[in-house]
Write an enzyme that holds these catalytic residues in place. Structure first.
Site, PDB file in Angstrom:
ATOM      1  N   ARG A 183       0.865  -1.185   0.000  1.00  0.00           N
ATOM      2  CA  ARG A 183       0.000   0.000   0.000  1.00  0.00           C
ATOM      3  C   ARG A 183       0.896   1.227   0.000  1.00  0.00           C
ATOM      4  O   ARG A 183       1.900   1.259   0.710  1.00  0.00           O
ATOM      5  CB  ARG A 183      -0.846   0.048   1.272  1.00  0.00           C
ATOM      6  CG  ARG A 183      -1.866  -1.028   1.412  1.00  0.00           C
ATOM      7  CD  ARG A 183      -2.338  -1.092   2.857  1.00  0.00           C
ATOM      8  NE  ARG A 183      -1.232  -1.365   3.773  1.00  0.00           N
ATOM      9  CZ  ARG A 183      -1.281  -1.179   5.096  1.00  0.00           C
ATOM     10  NH1 ARG A 183      -2.363  -0.697   5.656  1.00  0.00           N
ATOM     11  NH2 ARG A 183      -0.242  -1.459   5.863  1.00  0.00           N
ATOM     12  N   CYS A 291      -4.372   2.872  -8.135  1.00  0.00           N
ATOM     13  CA  CYS A 291      -4.614   1.427  -8.309  1.00  0.00           C
ATOM     14  C   CYS A 291      -6.089   1.049  -8.428  1.00  0.00           C
ATOM     15  O   CYS A 291      -6.501   0.461  -9.437  1.00  0.00           O
ATOM     16  CB  CYS A 291      -3.973   0.656  -7.164  1.00  0.00           C
ATOM     17  SG  CYS A 291      -2.213   1.005  -7.024  1.00  0.00           S
TER      18      CYS A 291
HETATM   19  C1  UGA Z   1      -4.024  -0.632  -2.973  1.00  0.00           C
HETATM   20  C2  UGA Z   1      -4.064  -1.982  -2.248  1.00  0.00           C
HETATM   21  O1  UGA Z   1      -4.563  -1.789  -0.921  1.00  0.00           O
HETATM   22  C3  UGA Z   1      -2.666  -2.617  -2.199  1.00  0.00           C
HETATM   23  O2  UGA Z   1      -2.750  -3.908  -1.611  1.00  0.00           O
HETATM   24  C4  UGA Z   1      -2.142  -2.750  -3.633  1.00  0.00           C
HETATM   25  O3  UGA Z   1      -0.819  -3.266  -3.647  1.00  0.00           O
HETATM   26  C5  UGA Z   1      -2.128  -1.375  -4.282  1.00  0.00           C
HETATM   27  O4  UGA Z   1      -3.466  -0.827  -4.281  1.00  0.00           O
HETATM   28  C6  UGA Z   1      -1.643  -1.549  -5.701  1.00  0.00           C
HETATM   29  O5  UGA Z   1      -2.342  -2.186  -6.485  1.00  0.00           O
HETATM   30  O6  UGA Z   1      -0.509  -1.157  -5.988  1.00  0.00           O
HETATM   31  P1  UGA Z   1      -3.239   1.830  -2.327  1.00  0.00           P
HETATM   32  O7  UGA Z   1      -3.699   2.246  -3.678  1.00  0.00           O
HETATM   33  O8  UGA Z   1      -1.924   2.287  -1.828  1.00  0.00           O
HETATM   34  O9  UGA Z   1      -3.206   0.233  -2.198  1.00  0.00           O
HETATM   35  O10 UGA Z   1      -4.324   2.383  -1.320  1.00  0.00           O
HETATM   36  P2  UGA Z   1      -5.344   1.781  -0.251  1.00  0.00           P
HETATM   37  O11 UGA Z   1      -4.773   1.901   1.099  1.00  0.00           O
HETATM   38  O12 UGA Z   1      -5.843   0.469  -0.647  1.00  0.00           O
HETATM   39  O13 UGA Z   1      -6.528   2.864  -0.400  1.00  0.00           O
HETATM   40  C7  UGA Z   1      -7.186   3.070  -1.651  1.00  0.00           C
HETATM   41  C8  UGA Z   1      -8.315   4.055  -1.494  1.00  0.00           C
HETATM   42  O14 UGA Z   1      -9.355   3.507  -0.702  1.00  0.00           O
HETATM   43  C9  UGA Z   1      -7.927   5.373  -0.812  1.00  0.00           C
HETATM   44  O15 UGA Z   1      -8.552   6.446  -1.476  1.00  0.00           O
HETATM   45  C10 UGA Z   1      -8.459   5.221   0.598  1.00  0.00           C
HETATM   46  O16 UGA Z   1      -8.739   6.435   1.238  1.00  0.00           O
HETATM   47  C11 UGA Z   1      -9.720   4.412   0.335  1.00  0.00           C
HETATM   48  N1  UGA Z   1     -10.182   3.635   1.503  1.00  0.00           N
HETATM   49  C12 UGA Z   1      -9.440   2.629   2.007  1.00  0.00           C
HETATM   50  C13 UGA Z   1     -11.423   3.938   2.076  1.00  0.00           C
HETATM   51  O17 UGA Z   1     -12.147   4.864   1.626  1.00  0.00           O
HETATM   52  N2  UGA Z   1     -11.850   3.201   3.139  1.00  0.00           N
HETATM   53  C14 UGA Z   1     -11.119   2.178   3.661  1.00  0.00           C
HETATM   54  O18 UGA Z   1     -11.593   1.537   4.633  1.00  0.00           O
HETATM   55  C15 UGA Z   1      -9.885   1.894   3.080  1.00  0.00           C
END
Ligand code: UGA
Length: 463
Positions: A183, A291
């Protein structure tokens, strides 16, 4: 050399402790080339160097490589700087634009270049990965594993293998899929504490090389050995599922708002069921980043290609887009009696812990807000420079949250930065002209905010 052996001994001790005193030590040092120095390639390179490997990071962008060689990081990641500096100094981490230097003699070549969405079809654009495969193929010598870390559609490994074999028919090479689950913002933590390491390989020899590369994780993390195509699918299926989970909790939040339930309590109760799990149940303004939006679209495209309509994923994509518009409307409706009133926006990155604004919900919501207001001041702890590239002079940039709130009618929280939990609300009240807070990340305590004299609205509760 001394440094390498220091590290070998440290790793050996760790492994020795882990195996409860058994004198069985396995540490391998490999030459690893990583193509692409973005949010995946750079932390992975630093992590593998920290494990003792000799790592060469390659990128076509000269200015990036110059900055990295001058000791300047080109992106923000918690904990990255210290390990980056340490491994550059001890000579285990090198940055170069020279593919030959990196690939000749490498045991493993990791492909970590971008696979951005095609602007029209939204399919993953594979031109960079194919170009990298073509270029690196000519320098392969000795047995090499070429592993794809970039997120690529099912079947791309076959294409990469065909390119490599065409360019260099003599090469002793295996092409595998090694999907990345890091992440952003937690990349270093996730590198050293992976939930699982998935290896998609059609060759036993390649699996053995991966076992050696990840030897320090053996016994600590789950390894999954699967077919190359399955591995490629696991990555998309995982990201799409997480995006759907967020969409689901956002929908539940809307339901809670209208029915009088509280999304915090509902998410907590759901998460206590181990089959559901408590993670990714934070309601908010919609998911974003480089992503989830890209991978959900690519997965939907792949479904169509293989004649399977992925309705859940398609609905998630459409509803997530709608949600960001609805969130902007919520804010605008609060200042409809005073459209010139200043809006203070806290948070621009797509999530807390990163400086990345790509596909940030905050950016989309801000753009909608800019259709109705020209008086917006913004602040983000890390993402100001990246946001400015996207928003230019359409907003004013504050030095901190308090400056952003000066004379504002309304304060809006768009990114889940931990810092925002500790804002001095009394001070903010004194600075603002009117006292409204719209908290789209549920960072604040409703009771405390209301006691401080604000009109407060958040997600998933009738506040
Ligand atoms: C995501 C995946 O979680 C990773 O496992 C993966 O390796 C990565 O994509 C990738 O494909 O490279 P990332 O994009 O860094 O990671 O971000 P996340 O932490 O997953 O969050 C994504 C979005 O969802 C953000 O906008 C975040 O604010 C939102 N989110 C996340 C929520 O609105 N609620 C949540 O409970 C969790």
């Amino acid at each position: 050399m001394v440094e390498i052996w220091d590290n070998v001994i440290a790793l050996a001790l760790l492994k020795g402790y882990y195996e409860a005193g058994l004198i069985f030590i396995e540490v391998y040092i490999m030459k690893v080339a990583i193509i692409g120095t973005g949010y995946v390639g750079l932390p992975t390179g630093v992590g593998l160097a920290e494990l003792g490997n000799e790592v060469f990071c390659v990128d076509k962008m000269e200015e990036k490589i110059c900055a990295l060689n001058a000791g300047e990081l080109t992106l923000y990641e918690d904990g990255l700087e210290e390990l980056f500096k340490k491994n550059v100094q001890n000579g285990r981490l090198t940055f170069t634009t020279n593919m030959a230097k990196a690939v000749i003699g490498a045991d493993v070549v990791l492909l970590a270049v971008g696979t951005p969405p095609h602007p029209v079809t939204k399919e993953a654009d594979l031109q960079y990965i194919y170009a990298a495969a073509e270029e690196l193929a000519q320098y392969l010598d000795g047995y090499t594993v070429v592993a794809t870390k970039s997120t690529v559609p099912v079947g791309t490994g076959d294409e990469i293998e065909a390119i490599v074999r065409k360019v260099n028919p003599q090469a002793d090479v295996d092409v595998i899929s090694l999907p990345e689950f890091l992440r952003e913002g937690f990349a270093i933590h996730d590198f050293f504490h992976p939930d699982r390491i998935v290896v998609g390989a059609n060759s036993k020899k390649a699996c053995k090389v991966m076992q050696k590369l990840y030897a320090p994780f053996v016994g600590k993390t789950e390894f999954l050995w699967v077919k190359r195509k399955s591995s490629e699918a696991i990555k998309y299926a995982s990201n799409a599922f997480l995006a759907m989970k967020i969409h689901y909790i956002n929908e539940m939040a809307d339901f809670c708002e209208n029915s009088g339930a509280d999304i915090h309590e509902v998410a907590k109760g759901m998460g206590m069921d181990s089959r559901i799990g408590s993670k990714f149940l934070n309601a908010g303004p919609g998911y974003g980043g480089s992503c989830f939006p890209k991978d959900t679209n690519a997965m939907a495209q792949m479904g169509r290609k293989y004649g399977v309509r992925l309705n859940l994923i398609e609905t998630t994509i459409a509803k997530n887009d709608e949600r960001k518009k609805e969130m902007a409307e919520r804010v605008i409706s609060k200042i409809k009696n005073n459209p010139q009133g200043k809006i203070a926006v806290l948070g621009l990155a797509f999530k807390g812990g990163t400086d990345d604004c790509r596909e940030s919900p905050a950016m989309d919501i801000l753009r909608e807000m800019l259709e109705h207001s020209s008086n917006i001041s913004v602040f983000d702890p890390k993402a100001m420079a990246n946001a400015e590239k996207l928003l230019g002079a359409r907003v004013t940039y504050a030095k901190d949250a308090y400056e952003a709130c000066e004379n504002a009618e309304i304060m809006v929280i768009l990114t889940e930065w931990e810092d925002f939990k500790n804002l001095d609300l009394k001070r903010i009240r004194g600075l603002m002209k009117a006292h409204k807070i719209v908290d789209l990340r549920n960072m604040l305590q409703a009771e405390e905010v209301k006691k401080s004299g604000f009109e407060y609205s958040c997600i998933g509760m009738n506040s």
